[in-house]
Design an enzyme around this catalytic site. Sequence first.
Site, PDB file in Angstrom:
ATOM      1  N   GLY A   7     116.858 110.411 -19.964  1.00  0.00           N
ATOM      2  CA  GLY A   7     116.557 108.983 -19.835  1.00  0.00           C
ATOM      3  C   GLY A   7     115.535 108.596 -20.887  1.00  0.00           C
ATOM      4  N   CYS A   8     116.023 108.031 -22.000  1.00  0.00           N
ATOM      5  CA  CYS A   8     115.126 107.776 -23.143  1.00  0.00           C
ATOM      6  C   CYS A   8     114.821 106.287 -23.258  1.00  0.00           C
ATOM      7  CB  CYS A   8     115.755 108.318 -24.424  1.00  0.00           C
ATOM      8  SG  CYS A   8     116.241 110.039 -24.245  1.00  0.00           S
ATOM      9  N   ALA A  10     111.792 103.257 -21.720  1.00  0.00           N
ATOM     10  CA  ALA A  10     110.370 103.016 -21.975  1.00  0.00           C
ATOM     11  C   ALA A  10     109.517 104.252 -21.655  1.00  0.00           C
ATOM     12  CB  ALA A  10     109.911 101.815 -21.160  1.00  0.00           C
ATOM     13  N   ASN A  98     109.839 105.107  -9.915  1.00  0.00           N
ATOM     14  CA  ASN A  98     109.297 104.314  -8.815  1.00  0.00           C
ATOM     15  C   ASN A  98     110.116 104.589  -7.562  1.00  0.00           C
ATOM     16  OD1 ASN A  98     107.240 103.045 -10.154  1.00  0.00           O
ATOM     17  ND2 ASN A  98     108.239 101.050 -10.307  1.00  0.00           N
ATOM     18  N   LYS A 176     101.736 104.726  -3.550  1.00  0.00           N
ATOM     19  CA  LYS A 176     102.358 104.008  -4.673  1.00  0.00           C
ATOM     20  C   LYS A 176     103.555 103.195  -4.160  1.00  0.00           C
ATOM     21  CE  LYS A 176     103.326 103.544  -9.278  1.00  0.00           C
ATOM     22  NZ  LYS A 176     104.476 102.715  -9.350  1.00  0.00           N
TER      23      LYS A 176
HETATM   24  P1  NAP Z   1     114.298 102.196 -18.712  1.00  0.00           P
HETATM   25  O1  NAP Z   1     113.530 101.697 -19.888  1.00  0.00           O
HETATM   26  O2  NAP Z   1     115.423 101.372 -18.180  1.00  0.00           O
HETATM   27  O3  NAP Z   1     114.835 103.645 -19.062  1.00  0.00           O
HETATM   28  C1  NAP Z   1     115.854 104.281 -18.383  1.00  0.00           C
HETATM   29  C2  NAP Z   1     116.720 104.933 -19.445  1.00  0.00           C
HETATM   30  O4  NAP Z   1     117.686 105.751 -18.803  1.00  0.00           O
HETATM   31  C3  NAP Z   1     117.478 103.923 -20.307  1.00  0.00           C
HETATM   32  O5  NAP Z   1     117.207 104.217 -21.662  1.00  0.00           O
HETATM   33  C4  NAP Z   1     118.943 104.223 -19.966  1.00  0.00           C
HETATM   34  O6  NAP Z   1     119.801 104.120 -21.088  1.00  0.00           O
HETATM   35  C5  NAP Z   1     118.860 105.667 -19.587  1.00  0.00           C
HETATM   36  N1  NAP Z   1     120.025 106.129 -18.818  1.00  0.00           N
HETATM   37  C6  NAP Z   1     120.730 105.466 -17.887  1.00  0.00           C
HETATM   38  N2  NAP Z   1     121.738 106.248 -17.421  1.00  0.00           N
HETATM   39  C7  NAP Z   1     121.656 107.409 -18.087  1.00  0.00           C
HETATM   40  C8  NAP Z   1     122.407 108.602 -18.079  1.00  0.00           C
HETATM   41  N3  NAP Z   1     123.477 108.748 -17.300  1.00  0.00           N
HETATM   42  N4  NAP Z   1     122.062 109.619 -18.895  1.00  0.00           N
HETATM   43  C9  NAP Z   1     121.008 109.481 -19.724  1.00  0.00           C
HETATM   44  N5  NAP Z   1     120.245 108.361 -19.791  1.00  0.00           N
HETATM   45  C10 NAP Z   1     120.583 107.344 -18.992  1.00  0.00           C
HETATM   46  O7  NAP Z   1     113.323 102.465 -17.497  1.00  0.00           O
HETATM   47  P2  NAP Z   1     111.779 102.900 -17.547  1.00  0.00           P
HETATM   48  O8  NAP Z   1     110.928 101.696 -17.623  1.00  0.00           O
HETATM   49  O9  NAP Z   1     111.605 103.983 -18.550  1.00  0.00           O
HETATM   50  O10 NAP Z   1     111.610 103.465 -16.080  1.00  0.00           O
HETATM   51  C11 NAP Z   1     112.066 104.733 -15.665  1.00  0.00           C
HETATM   52  C12 NAP Z   1     111.513 104.961 -14.252  1.00  0.00           C
HETATM   53  O11 NAP Z   1     110.072 105.005 -14.340  1.00  0.00           O
HETATM   54  C13 NAP Z   1     111.798 103.817 -13.267  1.00  0.00           C
HETATM   55  O12 NAP Z   1     111.900 104.323 -11.970  1.00  0.00           O
HETATM   56  C14 NAP Z   1     110.555 102.946 -13.362  1.00  0.00           C
HETATM   57  O13 NAP Z   1     110.345 102.159 -12.198  1.00  0.00           O
HETATM   58  C15 NAP Z   1     109.493 104.025 -13.496  1.00  0.00           C
HETATM   59  N6  NAP Z   1     108.238 103.575 -14.117  1.00  0.00           N
HETATM   60  C16 NAP Z   1     108.270 102.933 -15.315  1.00  0.00           C
HETATM   61  C17 NAP Z   1     107.069 102.525 -15.883  1.00  0.00           C
HETATM   62  C18 NAP Z   1     107.035 101.801 -17.181  1.00  0.00           C
HETATM   63  O14 NAP Z   1     105.936 101.389 -17.582  1.00  0.00           O
HETATM   64  N7  NAP Z   1     108.148 101.621 -17.893  1.00  0.00           N
HETATM   65  C19 NAP Z   1     105.868 102.802 -15.228  1.00  0.00           C
HETATM   66  C20 NAP Z   1     105.884 103.463 -14.008  1.00  0.00           C
HETATM   67  C21 NAP Z   1     107.091 103.878 -13.460  1.00  0.00           C
HETATM   68  P3  NAP Z   1     120.816 102.879 -21.234  1.00  0.00           P
HETATM   69  O15 NAP Z   1     119.919 101.683 -21.475  1.00  0.00           O
HETATM   70  O16 NAP Z   1     121.634 103.298 -22.381  1.00  0.00           O
HETATM   71  O17 NAP Z   1     121.568 102.776 -19.940  1.00  0.00           O
HETATM   72  O1  PAF Z   2     107.056  98.465 -10.857  1.00  0.00           O
HETATM   73  C1  PAF Z   2     106.057  97.971 -11.430  1.00  0.00           C
HETATM   74  O2  PAF Z   2     106.122  96.942 -12.106  1.00  0.00           O
HETATM   75  C2  PAF Z   2     104.735  98.713 -11.319  1.00  0.00           C
HETATM   76  O3  PAF Z   2     104.928  99.896 -10.597  1.00  0.00           O
HETATM   77  C3  PAF Z   2     103.602  97.878 -10.682  1.00  0.00           C
HETATM   78  C4  PAF Z   2     102.479  98.792 -10.229  1.00  0.00           C
HETATM   79  C5  PAF Z   2     104.112  97.084  -9.505  1.00  0.00           C
HETATM   80  C6  PAF Z   2     102.924  96.982 -11.692  1.00  0.00           C
HETATM   81  O4  PAF Z   2     103.754  96.015 -12.256  1.00  0.00           O
END
Ligand code: NAP
Ligand code: PAF
Length: 294
Positions: A7-8, A10, A98, A176
């Site tokens: 999963g590449c 954010a 999350n 969380k």
């Molecule tokens: P994101 O940007 O949507 O990244 C998810 C990635 O997974 C996308 O690049 C997507 O690619 C890829 N993906 C989907 N299906 C796949 C598969 N079958 N094989 C390989 N890759 C695949 O999401 P994110 O923000 O990084 O968040 C990831 C998790 O971390 C979530 O649960 C989010 O709530 C949590 N989180 C994020 C943050 C943050 O700041 N971003 C902070 C705390 C927690 P495609 O776009 O090509 O489908």
């Molecule tokens: O899912 C989110 O957006 C984050 O986990 C949080 C802590 C609610 C802040 O926006």
Amino acid sequence: MKVTVLGCGALGQLWLSAFFRHKHSVQGWLRVPKPFCTITVINQHGVENSFQLPANNRQRLADSELLLVTLKAWQVSKEVQELLPQLRSDCAILLMHNGLGTKEEFPELVQPLLLGTTTHAAYSEEGKIYHISAGITSIGPGNVPAKSVDQLSAVLHQVLPKVTWHNNIVASSWIKLAVNCVINPLSAIYECRNGELEYYTDEIEAICREVVIVMHYEGYYINYHLLLFYICQVIRSTSGNISSMLQDIRAKRLSEIDYINGYVLRRANAHGLRLPVNQRLFNIIKHKEQNYKY
Ligand code: NAP
Ligand code: PAF
């Protein structure tokens, strides 16, 4: 350390970039296989780092000592289970997403399974990842084999600080989860930044009260006022954020509601409890998801 990041997006690119800078042997794993993935991360000071890393290399996957899973919660169990037969029996699998409930979707694993949450914040725009605030990553064991891999937190801490080890990671994941049960659906329903939720005190309190009851039934004792205080603190400290659920709804993507309020509702149901406030929020988000107009 040999690492594959599944999963590449954010969060995935943030970790890929950090592993690469610290000279670990890291590759990305993309949904649509490609031999390379381009990583572009802009740090909190506006400095851009862009480079290419190997991707979807089966030998690298088979050699990996860590599979870091940074998918959305609803993608996790299906995608990891597809890769399982190719992993070493001692490859640590760290789920960082999350919500809760993905662990229950796995069969018993020989590999160490770790659970993680993070308060780092990053978003993706026009192919670039913006790391907007540094945070704390908490990891801990999700099964018995993972109890002996606590040294992993020191390695991760060097790569992207801060990382802390929790023997009872599920207890901290519930805290969380409670934060997400409040901020995510409310911000998506009222279409507002997190900070504006301070006007919805009654709803915040009602959600929190129900989550505390379920936590108690699950064996995680927390004082309602302390949890409420913590949630309000997160609302203030992330006041400018657009929550991940509001971003998903705006982009007409499936949200993580099934693993946030949906998970609390499933656990409540198992204890014979009804949660009218969380149920209502869950229904509204589901209704939004089912009525996207493209
Ligand atoms: P994101 O940007 O949507 O990244 C998810 C990635 O997974 C996308 O690049 C997507 O690619 C890829 N993906 C989907 N299906 C796949 C598969 N079958 N094989 C390989 N890759 C695949 O999401 P994110 O923000 O990084 O968040 C990831 C998790 O971390 C979530 O649960 C989010 O709530 C949590 N989180 C994020 C943050 C943050 O700041 N971003 C902070 C705390 C927690 P495609 O776009 O090509 O489908
Ligand atoms: O899912 C989110 O957006 C984050 O986990 C949080 C802590 C609610 C802040 O926006």
